[in-house]
Design a protein around this motif. Structure first.
Motif, PDB file in Angstrom:
ATOM      1  N   THR A 299     -42.969  42.050 -21.601  1.00 59.58           N
ATOM      2  CA  THR A 299     -42.648  42.734 -20.054  1.00 59.58           C
ATOM      3  C   THR A 299     -42.897  44.114 -20.954  1.00 59.58           C
ATOM      4  O   THR A 299     -42.081  44.517 -22.179  1.00 59.58           O
ATOM      5  CB  THR A 299     -41.781  43.144 -19.010  1.00 59.58           C
ATOM      6  OG1 THR A 299     -40.895  43.560 -19.716  1.00 59.58           O
ATOM      7  CG2 THR A 299     -42.184  41.926 -18.160  1.00 59.58           C
TER       8      THR A 299
ATOM      9  N   HIS B 193     -41.948  47.739 -19.849  1.00 62.13           N
ATOM     10  CA  HIS B 193     -41.218  49.418 -18.993  1.00 62.13           C
ATOM     11  C   HIS B 193     -41.128  50.539 -19.463  1.00 62.13           C
ATOM     12  O   HIS B 193     -40.042  51.561 -18.636  1.00 62.13           O
ATOM     13  CB  HIS B 193     -40.446  48.259 -18.127  1.00 62.13           C
ATOM     14  CG  HIS B 193     -38.704  47.452 -18.224  1.00 62.13           C
ATOM     15  ND1 HIS B 193     -38.439  48.343 -19.073  1.00 62.13           N
ATOM     16  CD2 HIS B 193     -38.796  46.230 -18.800  1.00 62.13           C
ATOM     17  CE1 HIS B 193     -37.304  47.867 -19.096  1.00 62.13           C
ATOM     18  NE2 HIS B 193     -37.939  46.098 -19.590  1.00 62.13           N
TER      19      HIS B 193
ATOM     20  N   ASP C 168     -38.186  40.047 -21.667  1.00 60.70           N
ATOM     21  CA  ASP C 168     -38.584  41.537 -21.086  1.00 60.70           C
ATOM     22  C   ASP C 168     -38.225  42.304 -22.368  1.00 60.70           C
ATOM     23  O   ASP C 168     -36.338  42.531 -22.419  1.00 60.70           O
ATOM     24  CB  ASP C 168     -36.893  41.582 -20.441  1.00 60.70           C
ATOM     25  CG  ASP C 168     -36.595  43.041 -19.330  1.00 60.70           C
ATOM     26  OD1 ASP C 168     -38.788  43.682 -19.205  1.00 60.70           O
ATOM     27  OD2 ASP C 168     -35.743  43.559 -19.180  1.00 60.70           O
TER      28      ASP C 168
ATOM     29  N   ILE D 289     -39.568  33.797 -21.503  1.00 59.38           N
ATOM     30  CA  ILE D 289     -40.077  34.887 -20.639  1.00 59.38           C
ATOM     31  C   ILE D 289     -38.912  35.847 -21.291  1.00 59.38           C
ATOM     32  O   ILE D 289     -38.148  35.758 -21.827  1.00 59.38           O
ATOM     33  CB  ILE D 289     -39.311  34.855 -19.287  1.00 59.38           C
ATOM     34  CG1 ILE D 289     -39.945  34.077 -18.242  1.00 59.38           C
ATOM     35  CG2 ILE D 289     -39.142  36.299 -18.864  1.00 59.38           C
ATOM     36  CD1 ILE D 289     -39.189  33.734 -16.465  1.00 59.38           C
TER      37      ILE D 289
ATOM     38  N   MET E  87     -45.461  38.014 -11.253  1.00 58.14           N
ATOM     39  CA  MET E  87     -45.952  37.117 -12.280  1.00 58.14           C
ATOM     40  C   MET E  87     -45.711  35.763 -12.449  1.00 58.14           C
ATOM     41  O   MET E  87     -46.157  35.035 -12.901  1.00 58.14           O
ATOM     42  CB  MET E  87     -46.014  37.850 -13.501  1.00 58.14           C
ATOM     43  CG  MET E  87     -44.398  37.975 -14.597  1.00 58.14           C
ATOM     44  SD  MET E  87     -44.899  38.712 -15.486  1.00 58.14           S
ATOM     45  CE  MET E  87     -44.763  40.212 -15.324  1.00 58.14           C
ATOM     46  N   LEU E  88     -44.248  35.708 -12.171  1.00 59.70           N
ATOM     47  CA  LEU E  88     -44.435  34.131 -12.411  1.00 59.70           C
ATOM     48  C   LEU E  88     -44.916  33.135 -11.490  1.00 59.70           C
ATOM     49  O   LEU E  88     -44.749  32.419 -11.361  1.00 59.70           O
ATOM     50  CB  LEU E  88     -42.490  33.709 -12.057  1.00 59.70           C
ATOM     51  CG  LEU E  88     -41.179  34.601 -12.600  1.00 59.70           C
ATOM     52  CD1 LEU E  88     -40.162  34.721 -12.446  1.00 59.70           C
ATOM     53  CD2 LEU E  88     -41.551  33.888 -14.284  1.00 59.70           C
TER      54      LEU E  88
ATOM     55  N   GLY F  78     -46.951  41.848 -19.288  1.00 57.81           N
ATOM     56  CA  GLY F  78     -46.206  42.453 -17.651  1.00 57.81           C
ATOM     57  C   GLY F  78     -45.900  43.607 -17.369  1.00 57.81           C
ATOM     58  O   GLY F  78     -45.026  44.811 -18.125  1.00 57.81           O
ATOM     59  N   SER F  79     -45.488  44.793 -16.064  1.00 56.04           N
ATOM     60  CA  SER F  79     -44.774  45.721 -16.275  1.00 56.04           C
ATOM     61  C   SER F  79     -44.121  45.851 -14.284  1.00 56.04           C
ATOM     62  O   SER F  79     -44.115  44.578 -13.911  1.00 56.04           O
ATOM     63  CB  SER F  79     -45.675  46.713 -16.217  1.00 56.04           C
ATOM     64  OG  SER F  79     -44.853  47.850 -16.306  1.00 56.04           O
ATOM     65  N   VAL F  80     -43.672  46.757 -14.204  1.00 59.34           N
ATOM     66  CA  VAL F  80     -42.856  46.932 -13.445  1.00 59.34           C
ATOM     67  C   VAL F  80     -43.714  48.271 -12.359  1.00 59.34           C
ATOM     68  O   VAL F  80     -43.190  47.363 -11.326  1.00 59.34           O
ATOM     69  CB  VAL F  80     -41.906  47.631 -13.683  1.00 59.34           C
ATOM     70  CG1 VAL F  80     -40.492  46.919 -14.603  1.00 59.34           C
ATOM     71  CG2 VAL F  80     -41.499  49.102 -14.287  1.00 59.34           C
TER      72      VAL F  80
ATOM     73  N   TRP G  32     -43.971  42.520 -12.605  1.00 60.53           N
ATOM     74  CA  TRP G  32     -42.684  41.697 -12.302  1.00 60.53           C
ATOM     75  C   TRP G  32     -41.807  41.798 -11.253  1.00 60.53           C
ATOM     76  O   TRP G  32     -42.719  43.563 -10.120  1.00 60.53           O
ATOM     77  CB  TRP G  32     -41.942  42.660 -13.514  1.00 60.53           C
ATOM     78  CG  TRP G  32     -40.624  41.849 -13.585  1.00 60.53           C
ATOM     79  CD1 TRP G  32     -39.378  41.890 -12.831  1.00 60.53           C
ATOM     80  CD2 TRP G  32     -40.005  40.881 -13.999  1.00 60.53           C
ATOM     81  NE1 TRP G  32     -38.505  40.987 -13.320  1.00 60.53           N
ATOM     82  CE2 TRP G  32     -39.117  40.487 -13.922  1.00 60.53           C
ATOM     83  CE3 TRP G  32     -40.908  39.451 -14.699  1.00 60.53           C
ATOM     84  CZ2 TRP G  32     -38.204  38.557 -14.344  1.00 60.53           C
ATOM     85  CZ3 TRP G  32     -40.713  37.959 -14.687  1.00 60.53           C
ATOM     86  CH2 TRP G  32     -39.174  38.429 -15.268  1.00 60.53           C
ATOM     87  N   PRO G  33     -42.006  40.844 -10.828  1.00 68.57           N
ATOM     88  CA  PRO G  33     -41.602  39.702 -10.852  1.00 68.57           C
ATOM     89  C   PRO G  33     -42.808  39.338 -10.791  1.00 68.57           C
ATOM     90  O   PRO G  33     -42.816  37.969 -10.542  1.00 68.57           O
ATOM     91  CB  PRO G  33     -40.073  39.396 -10.218  1.00 68.57           C
ATOM     92  CG  PRO G  33     -39.861  40.140  -9.203  1.00 68.57           C
ATOM     93  CD  PRO G  33     -40.391  41.172  -8.693  1.00 68.57           C
TER      94      PRO G  33
ATOM     95  N   ILE H 178     -44.278  34.724 -21.387  1.00 71.01           N
ATOM     96  CA  ILE H 178     -44.137  36.550 -20.411  1.00 71.01           C
ATOM     97  C   ILE H 178     -43.805  37.300 -21.154  1.00 71.01           C
ATOM     98  O   ILE H 178     -42.460  37.077 -21.527  1.00 71.01           O
ATOM     99  CB  ILE H 178     -44.127  35.775 -19.185  1.00 71.01           C
ATOM    100  CG1 ILE H 178     -44.513  34.925 -18.358  1.00 71.01           C
ATOM    101  CG2 ILE H 178     -43.931  37.647 -18.493  1.00 71.01           C
ATOM    102  CD1 ILE H 178     -44.644  34.566 -16.851  1.00 71.01           C
TER     103      ILE H 178
END
Length: 147
Positions: A82, A84, A60, A58, A141-142, A116-118, A138-139, A80
């Motif tokens: 992100t 944001h 970020d 992951i 998506m886990l 992903g995004s927020v 997020w979160p 994964i």
């Protein structure tokens, strides 16, 4: 690793491994920012060593991250990442390298298992403005089917 109790539980039960990394402090027109040093020999060695037993990585919003998902794809490790922050809205974006780095950053969204995004609002902006996939928020998506 944060104060989130759920994340702390995962770490305690060895379901999630938090790995220290060398960061860079960068002074910009907008203030000070801290970023993961993708080019640090320490980080590269640590990353490769930890990939030996990784089932998922992951990241970020890591700048200059394009090489990381390519490496993970070669090893068959899902990833994964992100996005944001729309850096094009920040005053320090003006310059010769920032627009190129930003486009490379966005292109890496096509290389990861899940990007992903927020929020749905920001995800829609990223899809419409930059034509990149945003597969999850997020979160939660886990717990997606890809993982």
């Amino acid at each position: 690793a944060g104060d989130d109790p759920e994340i702390q539980t995962w770490i305690k039960h060895s379901q999630l491994k938090w790995v220290r990394a060398v960061g860079l402090q960068v002074l910009t027109r907008d203030g000070v920012m801290y970023v993961y040093d993708v080019f640090s020999l320490y980080n590269v060695c640590s990353f490769v060593r930890n990939c030996c037993c990784a089932q998922l990585v992951i990241m970020d919003d890591v700048p200059f991250r394009a090489a990381i998902p390519l490496f993970l794809r070669a090893l068959g490790i899902p990833s994964i990442t992100t996005t944001h922050t729309d850096v094009s809205k920040v005053s320090s974006y003006r310059g010769c390298i920032a627009p190129v780095a930003w486009r490379l950053h966005l292109a890496s969204a096509w290389l990861v298992t899940i990007h992903g995004s927020v929020s749905e609002v920001f995800a829609d902006i990223m899809r419409k403005k930059y034509w990149i996939p945003v597969n999850a928020i997020w979160p939660p998506m886990l717990w997606s089917q890809e993982i």
